[in-house]
Design a protein around this motif. Structure first.
Motif, short mmCIF file in Angstrom:
data_model
loop_
_atom_site.label_atom_id
_atom_site.label_comp_id
_atom_site.label_asym_id
_atom_site.label_seq_id
_atom_site.Cartn_x
_atom_site.Cartn_y
_atom_site.Cartn_z
N LEU A 271 35.05 55.74 23.94
CA LEU A 271 36.71 55.14 22.80
C LEU A 271 37.54 55.37 23.57
O LEU A 271 38.92 55.28 23.58
CB LEU A 271 36.73 55.11 21.45
N VAL A 272 37.36 57.42 24.15
CA VAL A 272 38.61 58.19 24.64
C VAL A 272 39.09 57.52 26.09
O VAL A 272 40.27 56.69 26.24
CB VAL A 272 38.02 59.40 25.33
N PHE A 273 38.30 56.97 26.66
CA PHE A 273 38.39 56.74 27.98
C PHE A 273 39.18 54.69 27.86
O PHE A 273 39.52 54.19 28.77
CB PHE A 273 37.19 56.56 29.18
N GLY B 123 36.93 69.70 26.74
CA GLY B 123 35.71 70.42 27.76
C GLY B 123 34.79 70.81 27.25
O GLY B 123 33.71 70.71 27.62
N ILE B 124 34.63 71.36 25.71
CA ILE B 124 33.84 71.24 24.93
C ILE B 124 32.14 70.41 25.46
O ILE B 124 31.09 70.49 25.86
CB ILE B 124 34.17 71.81 23.73
N PHE B 125 33.22 68.70 25.19
CA PHE B 125 32.29 67.77 25.15
C PHE B 125 31.73 67.80 26.69
O PHE B 125 30.18 67.29 26.47
CB PHE B 125 33.31 66.44 24.75
N LEU C 188 35.68 63.21 32.03
CA LEU C 188 35.77 63.94 31.15
C LEU C 188 36.95 65.11 30.90
O LEU C 188 37.38 66.00 30.75
CB LEU C 188 34.72 64.35 29.51
N LEU C 189 36.57 66.02 32.38
CA LEU C 189 36.61 67.56 32.95
C LEU C 189 37.92 67.44 33.37
O LEU C 189 39.16 68.12 33.18
CB LEU C 189 35.25 68.27 33.70
N LEU D 30 25.09 60.55 31.86
CA LEU D 30 25.89 61.36 30.80
C LEU D 30 26.70 62.47 32.24
O LEU D 30 28.03 63.30 31.63
CB LEU D 30 24.69 62.71 30.36
N ALA D 31 26.10 62.84 33.04
CA ALA D 31 26.49 64.06 33.90
C ALA D 31 28.22 63.53 35.18
O ALA D 31 28.98 63.94 34.79
CB ALA D 31 25.79 63.87 35.29
#
Length: 267
Positions: free
Chosen positions: A30-32, A99-101, A259-260, A252-253
């Motif tokens: 959803l963020v992307f 960053g935490i995610f 995200l980073l 995931l990676a």
């Protein structure tokens, strides 16, 4: 609505393939895909994850795989921690949450790769099992350490659900496999039951904190996730557990790296 439906279908397929951990992709999707902040994406993702998990949990109940006492204890321990997680999410800057995610996703990916390389099923009963199975009844032998372990797993799951909008399967499944004598099928079914309950509670808490749901996008995303869950459950029969682990870890990676980059760009 087409974008939200496609995103939901993809998340649901991964949820079906992985059994419990695929919900971790709902928020990044959803963020992307929709350009939302994590605070906006969290309640929508939790609704979709809750619906998809409920589909799997019903199947588990029908097959008598769900350890319902453990699921109930985990859910009860999770709810107050979910409130704390939601409150923390609203206090942290967006870049910190992202960053935490990303860090959590990388840890999950590393664990999956390690498990795939070992390519060995954990023993049903190990010396580290605090939640042992009674040989006569086939049920969990409840002691105070057992109850404390199950409650602690629920508490961590609840906090992560509220903070990051994830179902928590990546917490429940590895910890139950490591510290209990429950079979893998039972672990996944129990995890899905807890995810369905805790995610639903997380949505309610997020709404109490002022979250606003875009109803059309939410409905399409959640419906597509449930459909994708059913499709994924069919596809999983054609793939080996090792293939699923490697594929999921790679996804995931890649998403975590994205995200980073997004988090660093916000600084």
């Amino acid at each position: 609505m087409i974008v939200s439906s496609i995103l939901g279908l993809l998340v649901g397929v991964v949820l079906g393939l992985t059994g419990a951990g695929g919900g971790i992709l709902a928020v990044p999707a959803l963020v992307f895909g929709m350009g939302w902040t994590m605070q906006q994406a969290t309640p929508v993702a939790l609704i979709a994850v809750a619906g998809g998990a409920a589909v799997g949990a019903v199947e588990g109940l029908r097959k008598r795989l769900v350890r319902w006492r453990a699921a109930l204890l985990m859910a009860l321990a999770a709810f107050p921690c979910t409130f704390l997680g939601v409150h923390s999410a609203h206090q942290l800057p967006q870049r910190w949450l992202i960053g935490i995610f990303a860090a959590v996703m990388l840890l999950v990916a590393a664990r999956l790769l390690g498990g795939a390389r070992r390519n060995a099923e954990p023993a049903t009963e190990s010396s580290m099992a605090l939640a042992r199975i009674d040989a006569k009844t086939g049920r969990i032998h409840w002691t105070w350490p057992t109850a404390a372990l199950i409650a602690a797993i629920g508490a961590v799951t609840g906090f992560m659900t509220g903070l990051l909008g994830v179902g928590g399967g990546f917490v429940i499944v590895p910890l139950l496999r490591r510290y209990s004598g429950v079979s893998m099928h039972g672990v996944v079914a129990t995890s899905l039951m807890v995810i369905a309950a805790v995610s639903s509670g997380g949505v309610a808490i997020a709404l109490l904190h002022g979250a606003v749901l875009p109803l059309p996008a939410t409905a399409w995303f959640a419906g597509a996730t449930a459909a994708g869950m059913l499709l994924g459950r069919r596809l999983v029969k054609t793939l080996s557990a090792r293939q699923v682990q490697y594929g999921f870890a790679l996804v995931l990676a890649l998403v975590a790296c994205g995200l980073l980059v997004k988090s660093l760009a916000a600084i």
